[in-house]
Design an enzyme around this catalytic site. Structure first.
Site, mmCIF file in Angstrom:
data_model
loop_
_atom_site.group_PDB
_atom_site.id
_atom_site.type_symbol
_atom_site.label_atom_id
_atom_site.label_comp_id
_atom_site.label_asym_id
_atom_site.label_seq_id
_atom_site.Cartn_x
_atom_site.Cartn_y
_atom_site.Cartn_z
ATOM 1 N N ASP A 1 -9.386 6.205 8.700
ATOM 2 C CA ASP A 1 -10.078 4.957 8.476
ATOM 3 C C ASP A 1 -10.203 3.718 9.336
ATOM 4 O O ASP A 1 -11.296 3.008 9.215
ATOM 5 C CB ASP A 1 -9.784 4.285 6.977
ATOM 6 C CG ASP A 1 -10.708 3.578 6.416
ATOM 7 O OD1 ASP A 1 -11.899 3.642 6.208
ATOM 8 O OD2 ASP A 1 -10.253 2.227 5.697
ATOM 9 N N GLU B 1 -13.573 -0.535 16.968
ATOM 10 C CA GLU B 1 -14.615 -0.541 15.776
ATOM 11 C C GLU B 1 -15.691 -1.241 16.020
ATOM 12 O O GLU B 1 -15.316 -2.548 16.536
ATOM 13 C CB GLU B 1 -13.695 -1.210 14.612
ATOM 14 C CG GLU B 1 -12.508 -0.071 14.052
ATOM 15 C CD GLU B 1 -11.805 -0.591 12.802
ATOM 16 O OE1 GLU B 1 -12.487 -1.310 12.088
ATOM 17 O OE2 GLU B 1 -10.952 -0.107 12.706
ATOM 18 N N HIS C 1 -13.813 2.118 8.126
ATOM 19 C CA HIS C 1 -12.756 1.219 7.561
ATOM 20 C C HIS C 1 -13.322 0.610 6.156
ATOM 21 O O HIS C 1 -13.525 -0.467 5.925
ATOM 22 C CB HIS C 1 -12.641 -0.190 8.514
ATOM 23 C CG HIS C 1 -11.506 -1.001 8.308
ATOM 24 N ND1 HIS C 1 -11.225 -1.595 9.526
ATOM 25 C CD2 HIS C 1 -10.949 -1.476 7.452
ATOM 26 C CE1 HIS C 1 -10.316 -2.342 9.119
ATOM 27 N NE2 HIS C 1 -10.098 -2.205 7.721
ATOM 28 N N ILE C 2 -13.280 1.600 5.077
ATOM 29 C CA ILE C 2 -13.449 1.217 3.882
ATOM 30 C C ILE C 2 -12.534 1.266 3.002
ATOM 31 O O ILE C 2 -12.837 1.182 1.603
ATOM 32 C CB ILE C 2 -14.704 2.423 3.302
ATOM 33 C CG1 ILE C 2 -14.196 3.657 3.599
ATOM 34 C CG2 ILE C 2 -16.105 2.269 4.087
ATOM 35 C CD1 ILE C 2 -15.139 4.629 2.797
ATOM 36 N N ILE D 1 0.974 -1.108 -0.144
ATOM 37 C CA ILE D 1 0.050 -0.140 0.101
ATOM 38 C C ILE D 1 0.743 1.181 0.140
ATOM 39 O O ILE D 1 0.458 2.189 -0.803
ATOM 40 C CB ILE D 1 -0.932 0.156 1.122
ATOM 41 C CG1 ILE D 1 -1.945 -1.243 0.937
ATOM 42 C CG2 ILE D 1 -1.759 1.195 1.279
ATOM 43 C CD1 ILE D 1 -2.808 -1.484 2.259
HETATM 44 P P1 NAD Z 1 2.600 -5.026 3.470
HETATM 45 O O1 NAD Z 1 3.122 -6.205 4.165
HETATM 46 O O2 NAD Z 1 2.681 -4.994 2.012
HETATM 47 O O3 NAD Z 1 3.690 -3.640 3.947
HETATM 48 C C1 NAD Z 1 3.889 -3.309 4.979
HETATM 49 C C2 NAD Z 1 5.396 -2.574 5.301
HETATM 50 O O4 NAD Z 1 5.263 -2.121 6.565
HETATM 51 C C3 NAD Z 1 6.338 -3.676 4.890
HETATM 52 O O5 NAD Z 1 7.206 -2.918 3.933
HETATM 53 C C4 NAD Z 1 6.978 -3.923 6.116
HETATM 54 O O6 NAD Z 1 8.469 -4.056 5.853
HETATM 55 C C5 NAD Z 1 6.654 -2.598 6.807
HETATM 56 N N1 NAD Z 1 7.032 -2.459 8.361
HETATM 57 C C6 NAD Z 1 6.807 -3.609 9.052
HETATM 58 N N2 NAD Z 1 7.190 -3.192 10.498
HETATM 59 C C7 NAD Z 1 7.346 -1.730 10.431
HETATM 60 C C8 NAD Z 1 7.697 -0.862 11.313
HETATM 61 N N3 NAD Z 1 8.128 -1.254 12.722
HETATM 62 N N4 NAD Z 1 7.922 0.474 10.937
HETATM 63 C C9 NAD Z 1 7.706 0.636 9.675
HETATM 64 N N5 NAD Z 1 7.380 -0.065 8.804
HETATM 65 C C10 NAD Z 1 7.171 -1.437 9.090
HETATM 66 O O7 NAD Z 1 1.253 -4.575 3.890
HETATM 67 P P2 NAD Z 1 0.384 -3.769 2.971
HETATM 68 O O8 NAD Z 1 -0.412 -4.653 2.096
HETATM 69 O O9 NAD Z 1 0.734 -2.519 2.231
HETATM 70 O O10 NAD Z 1 -0.720 -3.219 4.458
HETATM 71 C C11 NAD Z 1 -0.314 -2.260 5.301
HETATM 72 C C12 NAD Z 1 -1.534 -1.915 6.282
HETATM 73 O O11 NAD Z 1 -2.717 -1.506 5.852
HETATM 74 C C13 NAD Z 1 -1.799 -3.223 7.344
HETATM 75 O O12 NAD Z 1 -2.062 -2.788 8.504
HETATM 76 C C14 NAD Z 1 -3.060 -3.669 6.640
HETATM 77 O O13 NAD Z 1 -3.812 -4.249 7.902
HETATM 78 C C15 NAD Z 1 -3.624 -2.366 6.507
HETATM 79 N N6 NAD Z 1 -4.724 -2.338 5.403
HETATM 80 C C16 NAD Z 1 -6.014 -1.689 5.797
HETATM 81 C C17 NAD Z 1 -7.077 -1.762 5.046
HETATM 82 C C18 NAD Z 1 -8.169 -0.833 5.295
HETATM 83 O O14 NAD Z 1 -9.449 -1.091 4.751
HETATM 84 N N7 NAD Z 1 -8.276 0.295 5.654
HETATM 85 C C19 NAD Z 1 -7.071 -2.619 3.841
HETATM 86 C C20 NAD Z 1 -6.060 -3.631 3.547
HETATM 87 C C21 NAD Z 1 -5.002 -3.508 4.700
#
Ligand code: NAD
Length: 305
Positions: A255, A260, A279-280, A151
């Site tokens: 979000d 929640e 949370h969308i 993301i």
């Molecule tokens: P991902 O695993 O691809 O990326 C996460 C990144 O965070 C990795 O590069 C990792 O090295 C880094 N990371 C780990 N520990 C860290 C720290 N202490 N400090 C800084 N960086 C750190 O995950 P993603 O698919 O990009 O998802 C990221 C977040 O988004 C997750 O928390 C996920 O739950 C959330 N998310 C939210 C929604 C929503 O509806 N709002 C939907 C999907 C995912």
């Protein structure tokens, strides 16, 4: 005949993938545990979303089950130990919603930077809040992306296209990926001090719990905007409310929340410099389609050997 139980709403394209493989598809939306125990007796695969729960009891009642597929990311509704003991494969669709979450993060950012939600509320009250709705531009500003994964990468790419300077923080820096989006890595402290926008994209783990606390909020510029579309508990909510009330930062777009659904009358809902969504991040037609198709394709691959 191979039989797949679709136990949660998935995109029709996912069902198409299964049918094209010659599988029988049965659709029952969110059955409760007792019903699910009955339904899984003769199925080879099951597709769920964040519901229903695939418990040990359900797995025990499914002698033919070979794949549990989660159209989405989190696997907390699946008893992974019970699946592993039986050699059942568990698949999901990481990345299917990355672009959607990134675009929502930007939606929140625009809504805060240009006071769109605030202005909309005033319009509905019959108030022409032209003066109070003075905003800021994004071009030329610095965005700090905390967590440069799937993301974070998409967010940085969009920010780069908007002419923003991109700072990145990640314990596992990927230099090549950073170059693609014109970003450079910094320490978390420097990123917080230098950014006009800080956006969080880390997983919720011990090291990221309340990562954004009082001390770190105080490092941010008084004009800065914080965006959280990762997990609520990455931010200390009490500290954030204080920061927004006392002007340590200018605004926030959220979000996700520590609790929640967000409780009615929560202090965050009383603040004009916050934009809140329920949370969308992954709630788009495209993300849902990708998630469904990705898991359906994995089911076909596994069951067809
Ligand atoms: P991902 O695993 O691809 O990326 C996460 C990144 O965070 C990795 O590069 C990792 O090295 C880094 N990371 C780990 N520990 C860290 C720290 N202490 N400090 C800084 N960086 C750190 O995950 P993603 O698919 O990009 O998802 C990221 C977040 O988004 C997750 O928390 C996920 O739950 C959330 N998310 C939210 C929604 C929503 O509806 N709002 C939907 C999907 C995912």
């Amino acid at each position: 005949m191979v039989k797949v139980l679709v136990a949660a709403p998935v995109h029709e394209k996912a069902v198409e993938v299964l049918k094209n493989a010659g599988f029988e598809v049965v659709y029952r939306e969110y059955p409760d545990e007792d019903r699910l125990v009955e339904l899984v007796r003769d199925v080879d695969a099951i597709i769920v979303r964040s519901k229903p729960k695939v418990t040990r009891r359900v797995i025990k009642s499914a002698p033919r089950l070979k794949v549990i597929a989660r159209a989405g990311v989190g696997l907390d509704n699946i008893d992974l130990d019970a699946a592993k003991e039986r050699g059942i494969k568990v698949v999901n669709s990481p990345g299917a919603s990355s672009r959607s979450v990134a675009e929502l993060a930007f939606g929140l950012l625009f809504a805060v930077a240009r006071k769109i939600a605030f202005a909309d509320r005033k319009m509905r009250e019959g108030i022409w809040a032209k003066k109070q709705a003075m905003g800021v531009e994004l071009e030329g500003k610095t965005i700090g992306v905390v967590g440069f994964g799937r993301i974070g990468y998409q967010v940085a790419k969009i920010a780069n296209a908007f002419g923003m300077k991109v700072l990145l923080y990640d314990p596992y820096p990927k230099e090549e990926r950073a170059k693609e989006v014109g970003g450079s890595f910094a320490s978390l402290e420097d990123l917080l001090r230098e950014s006009d926008v800080v956006t969080l994209h880390v997983p919720l783990v011990e090291a990221t719990y309340h990562m954004i606390n009082e001390e770190r909020l105080k490092l941010m510029k008084p004009t800065a905007i914080l965006i959280n579309a990762a997990r609520g508990a990455v931010v200390d909510t009490k500290a954030l409310v204080k920061a927004l009330q006392e002007g340590w930062i200018a605004g926030a777009g959220l979000d996700v929340y520590e609790e929640e659904p967000l409780p009615k009358d929560h202090p965050l809902t009383k603040l004009d410099n916050v934009v809140l969504t329920p949370h969308i991040g992954a709630s788009t037609v495209e993300a849902q389609m990708r998630a469904g198709v990705q898991v359906a394709e994995q089911i076909v691959e596994i069951l067809k050997g």
